[in-house]
Scaffold this motif. Structure first.
Motif, PDB file in Angstrom:
ATOM      1  N   GLN A  40      -3.687  19.088 -14.422  1.00 53.32           N
ATOM      2  CA  GLN A  40      -5.097  18.563 -14.026  1.00 53.32           C
ATOM      3  C   GLN A  40      -5.540  19.366 -12.965  1.00 53.32           C
ATOM      4  N   SER A  41      -5.346  20.806 -13.088  1.00 52.50           N
ATOM      5  CA  SER A  41      -5.806  21.685 -12.067  1.00 52.50           C
ATOM      6  C   SER A  41      -6.323  23.178 -12.502  1.00 52.50           C
ATOM      7  N   LEU A  84      -4.115  29.598  -5.638  1.00 50.89           N
ATOM      8  CA  LEU A  84      -5.036  28.404  -5.000  1.00 50.89           C
ATOM      9  C   LEU A  84      -5.588  27.551  -6.578  1.00 50.89           C
ATOM     10  N   TYR A  85      -5.316  26.273  -6.425  1.00 45.91           N
ATOM     11  CA  TYR A  85      -5.738  25.634  -7.555  1.00 45.91           C
ATOM     12  C   TYR A  85      -6.822  24.659  -7.056  1.00 45.91           C
ATOM     13  N   ARG A  86      -7.921  24.292  -7.985  1.00 52.00           N
ATOM     14  CA  ARG A  86      -9.024  23.403  -7.738  1.00 52.00           C
ATOM     15  C   ARG A  86      -8.430  22.139  -8.753  1.00 52.00           C
ATOM     16  N   ILE A  87      -8.417  21.077  -8.013  1.00 54.97           N
ATOM     17  CA  ILE A  87      -7.939  19.779  -8.768  1.00 54.97           C
ATOM     18  C   ILE A  87      -9.043  19.011  -9.500  1.00 54.97           C
ATOM     19  N   ARG A  89     -11.729  16.596 -10.969  1.00 58.99           N
ATOM     20  CA  ARG A  89     -12.338  15.456 -10.523  1.00 58.99           C
ATOM     21  C   ARG A  89     -11.764  13.976 -10.603  1.00 58.99           C
ATOM     22  N   ASP A  90     -11.101  13.965 -12.112  1.00 62.36           N
ATOM     23  CA  ASP A  90     -10.484  12.559 -12.424  1.00 62.36           C
ATOM     24  C   ASP A  90      -9.079  12.739 -11.966  1.00 62.36           C
ATOM     25  N   SER A  91      -8.656  13.372 -11.294  1.00 61.52           N
ATOM     26  CA  SER A  91      -7.185  13.342 -10.739  1.00 61.52           C
ATOM     27  C   SER A  91      -7.295  13.348  -9.173  1.00 61.52           C
ATOM     28  N   SER A  92      -6.206  13.667  -8.487  1.00 63.39           N
ATOM     29  CA  SER A  92      -6.099  13.454  -6.798  1.00 63.39           C
ATOM     30  C   SER A  92      -5.269  14.559  -6.518  1.00 63.39           C
ATOM     31  N   ARG A  93      -5.256  14.649  -5.176  1.00 62.28           N
ATOM     32  CA  ARG A  93      -4.344  15.658  -4.553  1.00 62.28           C
ATOM     33  C   ARG A  93      -3.021  15.172  -4.406  1.00 62.28           C
TER      34      ARG A  93
END
Length: 304
Positions: A40-41, A84-87, A89-93
């Motif tokens: 999810q990223s 670098l990955y952007r997660i 919005r419907d997931s979390s770090r």
């Protein structure tokens, strides 16, 4: 091994070096491969890393007079890559971090250092001074970092760095560095313990009659998952601060009661009392590591 002998072993040999930990598993994957991206990223940037002195931190960071300070750091000769990955919005770090921890566990990685929240230091220092990725500048309270070491079949040593952060706009990112360290270089803490010990997981506590424990859900799950293995010992090492006008024995008693309270919590969540060992250090344990201060219980899991 008797309980008395086990406690003596912890007190004399393990307590001073609990800052190191190891993850073990029967499943092996190739340490030389870049860890698989969290599903999810989205990949936003890739950086080639080749340096004779790449900065890697093994303790929290500070910035003093525009200089990076850390109790344990190394400038290592490495080749590798940063991503670098952007997660989504419907997931979390937190879920992303759990994903990478699972991959490291499969590789029998040794976690050399990890931190979370303000205990890591200032996010802007990590973003701009260490990783050179301005987009990683986020909230100090919503960040975490770990560095892990693995050894490939050919004997090559690899370091994996994972940093996650939530920015002020609530977007979340993961930065992953995967680095091959040249032979002969000294990696702080790597290979100094058998891969049977995980911890310490630091659990600050507050209270008197009742206690409140400040630890993350991911840490609780880790302890419960590891404790399922037969023969695993979960050591609870209780610390307290010697308050003004407080006697040493009173401080020890506070640490004992808090540690026993956490033991009861664990027993209700699936970690049996028979697996647990309570060790009370109170104010007698003194560490320079800023993460290991204050009233706290340090949880260490030892596999058979």
């Amino acid at each position: 091994m008797s309980n008395r002998l086990l406690k003596l072993l912890f007190t004399r040999f393990l307590v001073p070096i609990l800052g190191l930990l190891a993850l073990s598993s029967g499943v092996q994957s190739a340490p030389e491969d870049m860890p698989e991206a969290y599903q999810q990223s989205t990949l936003e940037d890739t950086v080639s890393i080749q340096s004779s002195g790449h900065l890697v931190l093994f303790s929290p960071v500070r910035e003093v007079n525009n200089e990076i300070r850390s109790e344990t750091l190394a400038r290592l000769p490495v080749t590798g890559e940063g991503r670098l990955y952007r997660i989504a919005r419907d997931s979390s770090r937190e879920e992303a971090r759990d994903h990478y921890l699972a991959l490291l566990r499969e590789r029998n990685a040794q976690i050399l250092f990890e931190c979370s929240s303000i205990r890591c230091g200032r996010s802007n220092v990590w973003a701009n001074q260490i990783f050179n990725q301005a987009v990683l500048y986020g909230r100090d309270a919503t960040q975490d970092y770990l560095v892990a070491g693995t050894v490939a079949e050919d004997g090559a040593r690899w370091l994996t760095l994972i940093y996650t952060v939530t920015r002020g706009n609530l977007r979340e990112y993961v930065w992953v560095e995967h680095l091959r360290v040249e032979s002969g270089a000294t990696i702080p803490g790597f290979g100094t313990m058998a891969n049977r010990v995980e911890g310490p997981i630091i659990v600050p506590w507050q209270g008197g009659v009742t206690y409140r424990f400040d630890w993350q859900a991911t840490d609780r799950r880790r302890v419960n998952d590891l404790a399922r293995e037969e023969g695993t010992v979960v050591a609870l090492v209780g610390y307290s601060v010697l308050e003004t006008d407080e006697s040493f024995s009173d401080a020890m008693e506070r640490a004992r009661l808090a540690t026993e309270s956490l033991s009861e919590v664990l027993s209700k969540t699936g970690v049996s009392r028979a697996q647990q060992e309570i060790i009370v250090v109170g104010p007698a344990g003194v560490f320079s590591d800023p993460d290991r201060q204050g009233d706290r219980v340090e949880v260490v899991v030892i596999s058979r």
